[in-house]
Design a protein around this motif. Sequence first.
Motif, PDB file in Angstrom:
ATOM      1  N   UNK A   1      28.298  34.544  60.867  1.00 29.10           N
ATOM      2  CA  UNK A   1      27.876  35.486  59.817  1.00 29.10           C
ATOM      3  C   UNK A   1      27.618  36.989  59.838  1.00 29.10           C
ATOM      4  N   UNK A   2      28.119  37.440  61.122  1.00 27.99           N
ATOM      5  CA  UNK A   2      28.263  38.855  61.466  1.00 27.99           C
ATOM      6  C   UNK A   2      29.345  39.670  60.575  1.00 27.99           C
ATOM      7  N   UNK A   3      29.510  40.923  60.798  1.00 27.63           N
ATOM      8  CA  UNK A   3      30.310  41.529  60.098  1.00 27.63           C
ATOM      9  C   UNK A   3      31.737  42.206  60.932  1.00 27.63           C
ATOM     10  N   UNK A   4      31.962  41.382  61.880  1.00 27.60           N
ATOM     11  CA  UNK A   4      32.964  41.872  62.979  1.00 27.60           C
ATOM     12  C   UNK A   4      34.213  41.031  62.328  1.00 27.60           C
ATOM     13  N   UNK A   5      35.375  41.383  62.761  1.00 29.46           N
ATOM     14  CA  UNK A   5      36.490  40.629  62.505  1.00 29.46           C
ATOM     15  C   UNK A   5      36.382  39.207  62.896  1.00 29.46           C
TER      16      UNK A   5
ATOM     17  N   UNK B   1      28.068  24.109  65.240  1.00 30.14           N
ATOM     18  CA  UNK B   1      28.132  24.470  63.653  1.00 30.14           C
ATOM     19  C   UNK B   1      28.114  25.877  63.738  1.00 30.14           C
ATOM     20  N   UNK B   2      29.334  26.650  63.012  1.00 33.23           N
ATOM     21  CA  UNK B   2      29.373  27.912  63.010  1.00 33.23           C
ATOM     22  C   UNK B   2      29.634  28.237  61.412  1.00 33.23           C
ATOM     23  N   UNK B   3      28.341  28.527  60.704  1.00 28.57           N
ATOM     24  CA  UNK B   3      28.638  29.097  59.325  1.00 28.57           C
ATOM     25  C   UNK B   3      29.445  30.473  59.377  1.00 28.57           C
ATOM     26  N   UNK B   4      30.610  30.560  58.621  1.00 25.18           N
ATOM     27  CA  UNK B   4      31.244  31.964  58.772  1.00 25.18           C
ATOM     28  C   UNK B   4      31.435  32.523  57.453  1.00 25.18           C
ATOM     29  N   UNK B   5      30.996  33.772  57.424  1.00 20.83           N
ATOM     30  CA  UNK B   5      31.338  34.441  56.034  1.00 20.83           C
ATOM     31  C   UNK B   5      32.670  35.170  55.940  1.00 20.83           C
ATOM     32  N   UNK B   6      33.189  34.879  54.950  1.00 24.57           N
ATOM     33  CA  UNK B   6      34.480  35.260  54.593  1.00 24.57           C
ATOM     34  C   UNK B   6      34.130  36.745  53.649  1.00 24.57           C
TER      35      UNK B   6
ATOM     36  N   UNK C   1      37.319  40.794  42.041  1.00 25.32           N
ATOM     37  CA  UNK C   1      37.609  39.374  41.819  1.00 25.32           C
ATOM     38  C   UNK C   1      37.134  38.379  42.791  1.00 25.32           C
ATOM     39  N   UNK C   2      37.205  38.721  44.246  1.00 27.35           N
ATOM     40  CA  UNK C   2      36.494  38.035  45.150  1.00 27.35           C
ATOM     41  C   UNK C   2      35.347  38.702  45.974  1.00 27.35           C
ATOM     42  N   UNK C   3      34.420  38.242  46.279  1.00 28.73           N
ATOM     43  CA  UNK C   3      33.142  38.699  46.865  1.00 28.73           C
ATOM     44  C   UNK C   3      32.990  37.676  48.072  1.00 28.73           C
ATOM     45  N   UNK C   4      31.777  37.799  48.729  1.00 33.62           N
ATOM     46  CA  UNK C   4      31.487  37.510  50.133  1.00 33.62           C
ATOM     47  C   UNK C   4      31.209  35.947  49.744  1.00 33.62           C
ATOM     48  N   UNK C   5      31.668  34.792  50.844  1.00 37.15           N
ATOM     49  CA  UNK C   5      31.518  33.631  50.598  1.00 37.15           C
ATOM     50  C   UNK C   5      31.588  32.814  52.047  1.00 37.15           C
ATOM     51  N   UNK C   6      30.653  31.912  52.066  1.00 36.33           N
ATOM     52  CA  UNK C   6      30.338  31.437  53.297  1.00 36.33           C
ATOM     53  C   UNK C   6      31.020  29.895  53.297  1.00 36.33           C
TER      54      UNK C   6
ATOM     55  N   UNK D   1      18.452  37.406  66.800  1.00 38.35           N
ATOM     56  CA  UNK D   1      19.034  38.767  66.951  1.00 38.35           C
ATOM     57  C   UNK D   1      19.331  39.621  65.503  1.00 38.35           C
ATOM     58  N   UNK D   2      19.635  40.587  65.354  1.00 36.53           N
ATOM     59  CA  UNK D   2      19.831  41.418  64.247  1.00 36.53           C
ATOM     60  C   UNK D   2      20.968  40.991  63.655  1.00 36.53           C
ATOM     61  N   UNK D   3      20.771  40.548  62.365  1.00 36.32           N
ATOM     62  CA  UNK D   3      22.031  39.925  61.602  1.00 36.32           C
ATOM     63  C   UNK D   3      22.679  40.833  60.756  1.00 36.32           C
ATOM     64  N   UNK D   4      24.042  40.944  60.860  1.00 42.55           N
ATOM     65  CA  UNK D   4      24.821  42.095  60.400  1.00 42.55           C
ATOM     66  C   UNK D   4      24.720  42.133  58.814  1.00 42.55           C
ATOM     67  N   UNK D   5      24.699  43.334  58.090  1.00 40.45           N
ATOM     68  CA  UNK D   5      24.496  43.267  56.735  1.00 40.45           C
ATOM     69  C   UNK D   5      25.844  43.305  56.089  1.00 40.45           C
ATOM     70  N   UNK D   6      25.938  43.362  54.735  1.00 34.98           N
ATOM     71  CA  UNK D   6      26.718  42.594  53.973  1.00 34.98           C
ATOM     72  C   UNK D   6      27.442  43.829  53.033  1.00 34.98           C
ATOM     73  N   UNK D   7      28.500  43.618  52.211  1.00 31.14           N
ATOM     74  CA  UNK D   7      29.209  44.523  51.694  1.00 31.14           C
ATOM     75  C   UNK D   7      28.396  45.249  50.403  1.00 31.14           C
TER      76      UNK D   7
END
Length: 289
Positions: free
Chosen positions: A58-62, A96-101, A108-113, A264-270
């Motif tokens: 769920x972090x903000x890297x590639x 288990x690895x929840x992944x942010x897209x 039209x598309x925004x963040x999604x897990x 650990x710090x969790x990356x911020x979102x858009x």
Amino acid sequence: RALRDKYSQKTGDTAAAIRDILRPGQTMTNKSVSTGQEALEKYAVQVQANFAFTSRGMESARLRTRLDVVLDEKRKVIESLRAKAGEQPQKPALLSIPVILFPKTMGFHEQHVVELAVDFRHNKLLYLDSKGESIEAATKNYDSDDIAEALSHFGNAIFPDSGWDPRTGIVQMTQAKQKGANDCGAFTHDFTRRLIDGQSVGDIERSFDADDRRLLRQNMAKDIENLSPPPDEESEIQPGSGDLKPQAKTSNEEFDDLGSDLGAPIASGNSGNKRPEEQDDEFFELRRS
């Protein structure tokens, strides 16, 4: 509402997550998703499933970079789960690895897990998107990565000696389950719980249809409260996802660090049209897509 009010003045991760999850029609933070996964870790101990999770997805890297971090940080856990799958083939063995897209463009598309799970019993990567969107379609709409390429690289690293092939080694959910716009976090939690219970992706597709999204949120809050209850208080949520009782954390030293990256710090979102690397909020919401 009664449960939400009960936790309105309480502090700590449990209270914050329950308030967040039970906001009707609102998105939930990635911290709440992680708190739910931590509760499921304790549930897995109860049902004697071999389970670990990480919030690095769920972090903000590639995406490929995030998965490389998982490979590095969870090396011992991965080795242990692989060994457990061989020793106890009748029991689930899951990472288990929840992944942010992240969307390519806001609008039209925004963040999604989505839920990405490594199934060590069957040498599979399980990709569960509550919207039923294929990896190919998600690559067009989200992220800067080729998702299929990132998963292929990850799968080959996880299963290096098994002749793993992404064409057969990646199992996708194909039927949309999510009807609400803001409930992907609750679906991700539910999918993970069902995998711990031994259900396959096919089982989930055939047997599960959530018309009542509030029930999914209630079940998620129930898991968090019952597995991390306040002192001298009993759950006020009616049985939904399971009648759970508080249990001590596993003493298995191989799994002592499971979920340790919650701190650990969790990356911020858009925010606006910022790309992930430009974000600077403490948490981001899983916005509707």
